[in-house]
Design an enzyme around this catalytic site. Structure first.
Site, PDB file in Angstrom:
ATOM      1  N   MET E   1       0.852  -1.285  -0.110  1.00  0.00           N
ATOM      2  CA  MET E   1       0.011  -0.054  -0.158  1.00  0.00           C
ATOM      3  C   MET E   1       1.040   1.246  -0.013  1.00  0.00           C
ATOM      4  O   MET E   1       0.406   2.205   0.443  1.00  0.00           O
ATOM      5  CB  MET E   1      -0.825  -0.148   1.157  1.00  0.00           C
ATOM      6  CG  MET E   1      -2.226   0.710   1.179  1.00  0.00           C
ATOM      7  SD  MET E   1      -3.183  -0.144   2.452  1.00  0.00           S
ATOM      8  CE  MET E   1      -2.080   0.308   3.862  1.00  0.00           C
ATOM      9  N   PRO E   2       2.077   1.229  -0.610  1.00  0.00           N
ATOM     10  CA  PRO E   2       2.875   2.461  -0.579  1.00  0.00           C
ATOM     11  C   PRO E   2       2.309   3.594  -1.377  1.00  0.00           C
ATOM     12  O   PRO E   2       1.711   3.315  -2.201  1.00  0.00           O
ATOM     13  CB  PRO E   2       4.366   1.965  -0.828  1.00  0.00           C
ATOM     14  CG  PRO E   2       4.228   0.409  -0.981  1.00  0.00           C
ATOM     15  CD  PRO E   2       2.624   0.134  -1.340  1.00  0.00           C
TER      16      PRO E   2
END
Lengths: 74, 74, 74, 74, 74, 74
Positions: E1-2
């Site tokens: 989820m960066p």
């Protein structure tokens, strides 16, 4: 002269010191290779965000992880 | 109505409360003087970044500080 | 090694090239003076934000400027 | 595919876990309703900023809160 | 989820569409490889900053490029 | 005293002036309602990002939109 800001989840998912060094090194090399940028003036800043403070799909990551875990147990 | 975000290294290099007050006051005055901006709606946010999380030249600041120190000892 | 991001309104309120040079020079000097930061690795990035895209008090800057102007005319 | 970053004061003013969940849910719904954005790829990141590190009107929030309190006592 | 934000100089130094695609692809793969992050929820946002608006060493990039050029001519 | 930064795709997907006013108004009200924040010092900044400059899943939004369109045609 690039500036790179990487936000990832922290807490129990936080990257290790070694992983952060690898990210810093490789992102810097990538910008040198693709855009011919000078590593000496390439900044990489990694920010670790609390899972309660990061939302996707309208839910915090904490809640998402709990749901994913609950689903695996059923 | 400016918004100013200042990122500096934290930990052992973190600015003191007094230094942060000075930065906030002077940056706000600078924007009033140069751009005629209203201090009442000038935001200054200081972020202290862990030295493992800030890279320059492909290395974390932690590693850079260690190398600089080692070099001084030789 | 600081990183400074300054957001100001653009368009008809955008700073001139000279004003931007002054901001860059003075913010860099300020960080050298107050925190002893090295100017060679001090980044200053100025972003000019469209007045329709910047809200304060629940209204865009475009609307706020119009209201301020209308009030002056009455 | 929006990305939303919300900065608020932390410490004694930090939002609770429930308030953060409400913010994440409602901002995501707002972007779906107004701009027809897909919640599945809507990121909301909340950052809690130390009151010493957030300045308005040339003063840190810590100082502003103290002055407001002192004024109430008189 | 960066979330990854890359700022580079724009204008005559702006990356091409192909270079931007390469950056997006490789940064996403890097985060999958080093941190096991899911590419489907990895955001990469590239921002091109006007050379008048990016300062290093107290000078705008425009001025720095002119000085570097002048030095090569002598 | 919150600061909210909203990034959305621009170009053909850019929000209208009215949609931006609605976002600014509603995000400000949301922060007043959930966190009791003062609208007078709530900043909302909307940034429109070129579709070539926004990547998800390792691909730019431009490429993703083309693929989605191609799939609809088959």
């Amino acid at each position: 002269m690039p500036y790179v800001n990487i936000k990832v989840t922290g807490g129990s998912e936080a990257p290790t010191v070694e992983q952060k060094q690898e990210l810093i090194r490789e992102v810097t090399q990538l910008l040198a290779r693709v855009l011919n940028k000078n590593p000496a003036t390439t900044f990489v800043i990694i920010e670790e965000v609390d899972m309660d403070n990061w939302g996707v799909g309208g839910e915090s990551t904490t809640v998402r992880r709990q749901k994913a875990k609950a689903q695996q147990l059923t």
